[in-house]
Design a protein around this motif. Sequence first.
Motif, PDB file in Angstrom:
ATOM      1  N   THR A 109       0.835  -1.206   0.000  1.00  0.00           N
ATOM      2  CA  THR A 109       0.000   0.000   0.000  1.00  0.00           C
ATOM      3  C   THR A 109       0.866   1.251   0.000  1.00  0.00           C
ATOM      4  O   THR A 109       2.036   1.205   0.386  1.00  0.00           O
ATOM      5  N   LYS A 110       0.258   2.342  -0.415  1.00  0.00           N
ATOM      6  CA  LYS A 110       0.977   3.613  -0.399  1.00  0.00           C
ATOM      7  C   LYS A 110       1.337   4.013   1.029  1.00  0.00           C
ATOM      8  O   LYS A 110       2.378   4.624   1.267  1.00  0.00           O
ATOM      9  N   LEU A 116       7.723   3.347   5.240  1.00  0.00           N
ATOM     10  CA  LEU A 116       9.082   2.917   4.941  1.00  0.00           C
ATOM     11  C   LEU A 116       9.996   4.129   4.844  1.00  0.00           C
ATOM     12  O   LEU A 116      11.087   4.150   5.417  1.00  0.00           O
ATOM     13  N   SER A 117       9.536   5.155   4.147  1.00  0.00           N
ATOM     14  CA  SER A 117      10.375   6.347   3.983  1.00  0.00           C
ATOM     15  C   SER A 117      10.549   7.081   5.313  1.00  0.00           C
ATOM     16  O   SER A 117      11.606   7.639   5.574  1.00  0.00           O
ATOM     17  N   LEU A 125      13.966   9.704  -1.374  1.00  0.00           N
ATOM     18  CA  LEU A 125      12.978   8.765  -1.907  1.00  0.00           C
ATOM     19  C   LEU A 125      12.789   9.031  -3.395  1.00  0.00           C
ATOM     20  O   LEU A 125      12.366  10.119  -3.798  1.00  0.00           O
ATOM     21  N   ALA A 126      13.114   8.020  -4.198  1.00  0.00           N
ATOM     22  CA  ALA A 126      12.941   8.114  -5.648  1.00  0.00           C
ATOM     23  C   ALA A 126      11.909   7.093  -6.089  1.00  0.00           C
ATOM     24  O   ALA A 126      11.793   6.012  -5.503  1.00  0.00           O
ATOM     25  N   THR A 142       0.181  10.610  -1.087  1.00  0.00           N
ATOM     26  CA  THR A 142       0.687  10.060   0.169  1.00  0.00           C
ATOM     27  C   THR A 142       2.200   9.877   0.163  1.00  0.00           C
ATOM     28  O   THR A 142       2.860  10.111   1.172  1.00  0.00           O
ATOM     29  N   VAL A 143       2.743   9.442  -0.954  1.00  0.00           N
ATOM     30  CA  VAL A 143       4.181   9.189  -1.075  1.00  0.00           C
ATOM     31  C   VAL A 143       4.818  10.412  -1.724  1.00  0.00           C
ATOM     32  O   VAL A 143       4.486  10.773  -2.845  1.00  0.00           O
ATOM     33  N   LYS A 144       5.722  11.058  -1.005  1.00  0.00           N
ATOM     34  CA  LYS A 144       6.359  12.290  -1.470  1.00  0.00           C
ATOM     35  C   LYS A 144       7.752  11.981  -2.025  1.00  0.00           C
ATOM     36  O   LYS A 144       8.728  11.925  -1.293  1.00  0.00           O
TER      37      LYS A 144
END
Length: 163
Positions: A109-110, A116-117, A125-126, A142-144
Motif C-alpha cells: 500500500t501507499k 518505509l520512507s 525517496l525516488a 501520500t508518497v512524497k
Amino acid sequence: MTSPSPLTGVTGILRPFKEYLQSLGLSPGDQIVYYGCVGTCTPFVELLAIAVRGLHLEQVYVPLLDEGKAKKLYEVPDAGMQVSSEPAVLNPRVLVIMGGLAMPYMPVTKEQVRDLSVRHNNAKLAGVCFQNMFEKAGWLDTVKFDLLINAMIEPVTVTRREH
C-alpha cells in the motif's frame, strides 16, 4: 519537484537517475536500496544499477517491502548487474520504489511505502514507474518522492512472420 522534461528511450530513464544520484554528493559505499516486484521489476532495477555502477555505491534489491530478504547487487562481467544471493544489511541513503509495487493486486500500500520512507528518515525517496502507475494508483498524495521518473512505453508494435 521540477517540471517534466521531454526525454525519450532508455537513456531518458537512466540519465536523470544517475544525474540525481550524482547531485546528492554520495560517497563510494553509500547504499541505494531498490524495492520492487520479483521478476517484473528486477530487470529494471538491474538496468538502473548498471547505469550508476561507476559511482561505486552499494546497491541492494528488496523484494516487495520485505527488508529481511534484501540482497546485494553485483556487476557480473559480460552480463551486467545482477541480484546476488548475498544478504544485505540496510543503511540506505536513497530508497528507490519501483512502480510495479503500485500495480493492482500487489500486496503493498501507499501507506506502507510512506511508513518505509519515514523509518529511513535520512534517505531520499525516488520513484521509477511506467505508464503513470503511481498516479493511477493514487500514491502521489501520500508518497512524497524527491525524484519521480515516469516513462511511457507506447506505442508497442509487433511484427510476426507467418511460416
